[in-house]
Design a protein around this motif. Structure first.
Motif, PDB file in Angstrom:
ATOM      1  N   GLN B  20       0.846  -1.196   0.000  1.00 45.37           N
ATOM      2  CA  GLN B  20       0.000   0.000   0.000  1.00 45.37           C
ATOM      3  C   GLN B  20       0.881   1.245   0.000  1.00 45.37           C
ATOM      4  O   GLN B  20       1.906   1.294   0.678  1.00 45.37           O
ATOM      5  CB  GLN B  20      -0.890  -0.031   1.261  1.00 45.37           C
ATOM      6  CG  GLN B  20      -1.950   1.061   1.301  1.00 45.37           C
ATOM      7  CD  GLN B  20      -2.955   0.871   2.437  1.00 45.37           C
ATOM      8  OE1 GLN B  20      -2.627   0.304   3.464  1.00 45.37           O
ATOM      9  NE2 GLN B  20      -4.172   1.364   2.255  1.00 45.37           N
ATOM     10  N   ASP B  72       6.223   0.572   6.951  1.00 48.06           N
ATOM     11  CA  ASP B  72       5.568  -0.190   8.028  1.00 48.06           C
ATOM     12  C   ASP B  72       5.211  -1.583   7.507  1.00 48.06           C
ATOM     13  O   ASP B  72       4.867  -1.731   6.331  1.00 48.06           O
ATOM     14  CB  ASP B  72       4.280   0.516   8.495  1.00 48.06           C
ATOM     15  CG  ASP B  72       3.635  -0.178   9.693  1.00 48.06           C
ATOM     16  OD1 ASP B  72       4.161  -0.033  10.809  1.00 48.06           O
ATOM     17  OD2 ASP B  72       2.623  -0.892   9.516  1.00 48.06           O
ATOM     18  N   ILE B  73       5.301  -2.574   8.394  1.00 47.12           N
ATOM     19  CA  ILE B  73       4.888  -3.937   8.048  1.00 47.12           C
ATOM     20  C   ILE B  73       3.870  -4.396   9.089  1.00 47.12           C
ATOM     21  O   ILE B  73       4.194  -4.490  10.283  1.00 47.12           O
ATOM     22  CB  ILE B  73       6.088  -4.904   8.044  1.00 47.12           C
ATOM     23  CG1 ILE B  73       7.123  -4.447   6.998  1.00 47.12           C
ATOM     24  CG2 ILE B  73       5.636  -6.341   7.775  1.00 47.12           C
ATOM     25  CD1 ILE B  73       8.402  -5.280   6.974  1.00 47.12           C
ATOM     26  N   ALA B  74       2.640  -4.646   8.653  1.00 46.92           N
ATOM     27  CA  ALA B  74       1.596  -5.154   9.546  1.00 46.92           C
ATOM     28  C   ALA B  74       1.238  -6.569   9.110  1.00 46.92           C
ATOM     29  O   ALA B  74       1.540  -6.981   7.986  1.00 46.92           O
ATOM     30  CB  ALA B  74       0.367  -4.245   9.489  1.00 46.92           C
ATOM     31  N   PHE B  75       0.624  -7.312  10.027  1.00 42.36           N
ATOM     32  CA  PHE B  75       0.155  -8.654   9.663  1.00 42.36           C
ATOM     33  C   PHE B  75      -1.230  -8.856  10.262  1.00 42.36           C
ATOM     34  O   PHE B  75      -1.608  -8.186  11.222  1.00 42.36           O
ATOM     35  CB  PHE B  75       1.147  -9.737  10.102  1.00 42.36           C
ATOM     36  CG  PHE B  75       1.540  -9.695  11.552  1.00 42.36           C
ATOM     37  CD1 PHE B  75       0.874 -10.450  12.492  1.00 42.36           C
ATOM     38  CD2 PHE B  75       2.590  -8.887  11.966  1.00 42.36           C
ATOM     39  CE1 PHE B  75       1.243 -10.413  13.828  1.00 42.36           C
ATOM     40  CE2 PHE B  75       2.975  -8.841  13.316  1.00 42.36           C
ATOM     41  CZ  PHE B  75       2.299  -9.603  14.245  1.00 42.36           C
ATOM     42  N   LEU B  82       0.345 -10.246   4.979  1.00 45.15           N
ATOM     43  CA  LEU B  82       1.088  -9.045   5.370  1.00 45.15           C
ATOM     44  C   LEU B  82       0.492  -7.817   4.684  1.00 45.15           C
ATOM     45  O   LEU B  82      -0.041  -7.926   3.571  1.00 45.15           O
ATOM     46  CB  LEU B  82       2.557  -9.167   4.944  1.00 45.15           C
ATOM     47  CG  LEU B  82       3.355 -10.344   5.503  1.00 45.15           C
ATOM     48  CD1 LEU B  82       4.717 -10.419   4.811  1.00 45.15           C
ATOM     49  CD2 LEU B  82       3.530 -10.216   7.010  1.00 45.15           C
ATOM     50  N   LEU B  83       0.589  -6.672   5.346  1.00 47.47           N
ATOM     51  CA  LEU B  83       0.197  -5.391   4.749  1.00 47.47           C
ATOM     52  C   LEU B  83       1.377  -4.447   4.944  1.00 47.47           C
ATOM     53  O   LEU B  83       1.717  -4.096   6.080  1.00 47.47           O
ATOM     54  CB  LEU B  83      -1.057  -4.835   5.432  1.00 47.47           C
ATOM     55  CG  LEU B  83      -1.490  -3.426   5.004  1.00 47.47           C
ATOM     56  CD1 LEU B  83      -1.841  -3.369   3.525  1.00 47.47           C
ATOM     57  CD2 LEU B  83      -2.679  -2.945   5.842  1.00 47.47           C
TER      58      LEU B  83
END
Lengths: 129, 129
Positions: B20, B72-75, B82-83
């Motif tokens: 994103q 940023d790395i989100a899960f 992963l996002l």
């Protein structure tokens, strides 16, 4: 040409669908669709998926009431991923967060990056709306 | 606890990564990572993936110059997606669009929903920056 001809479902007949909040562009969740769930999503205007773990067709919000009204369906250049804009009712995540992506990597661990809207018991402890 | 313990790689050792735009929240692409590509992404700050079709490790932008700087790395709650927020250089899509999701469903067909930034020949016809 039908747009279905642009789509590539995988060996299990599935395609990943990224669900994005049409209002603020927050990515809410990712789930899998087969052709029947995509057709039903288009027909009803509510997102429907295929659960790989439960091997079951489901409508988002069927238990929680947290449905998703579809505003737009896009697909990528390779035709192997969908991006669906929705109006989300309540929390998209079964853990009570607006987005399933509520945790971010921080150092070797992770942090909670957004407030919890509801306790999961509050969502599932009462009948679906 | 290492955040890797929260992640579930699939039977092929892969996890989908949604990319994103950190600036305007446009979803740019979805690609697959294995643990090595995620580790290299974290170490270098540039996105790296695993190509299922080419069975090859690759850095986004290695040919086109259109790299992605990770912010940023989100899960997600299930740990199976992963996002990743990035600063994208140029077009994310090999077809010259900012986002790979440049087509939306319209009726039985589809429409192009954003302007093309570059001709693909312009991207790949000259050496990568």
């Amino acid at each position: 040409m039908s747009f279905y001809e642009n789509l590539k479902f995988d060996a299990n007949g599935l395609i990943p669908a990224i669900i994005q909040d049409a209002g603020n562009s927050r990515v809410l969740m990712m789930a899998w669709m087969n052709r029947a769930s995509l057709e039903t999503t288009i027909k009803t205007g509510k997102t429907h998926f295929w659960s790989r773990s439960r091997q079951k067709f489901w409508m988002k919000g069927e238990t929680s009431g947290h449905t998703q009204q579809v505003k737009d369906i896009a697909f990528d250049c390779d035709g192997d991923c969908l991006l669906i804009q929705v109006e989300q009712v309540g929390a998209a995540c079964h853990e009570g967060y607006r987005s399933c992506f509520f945790r971010s990597v921080e150092g070797a661990g992770s942090k909670i990056a957004e407030p919890r809207l509801q306790d999961p018991g509050e969502i599932y402890g009462k009948p679906a709306k």
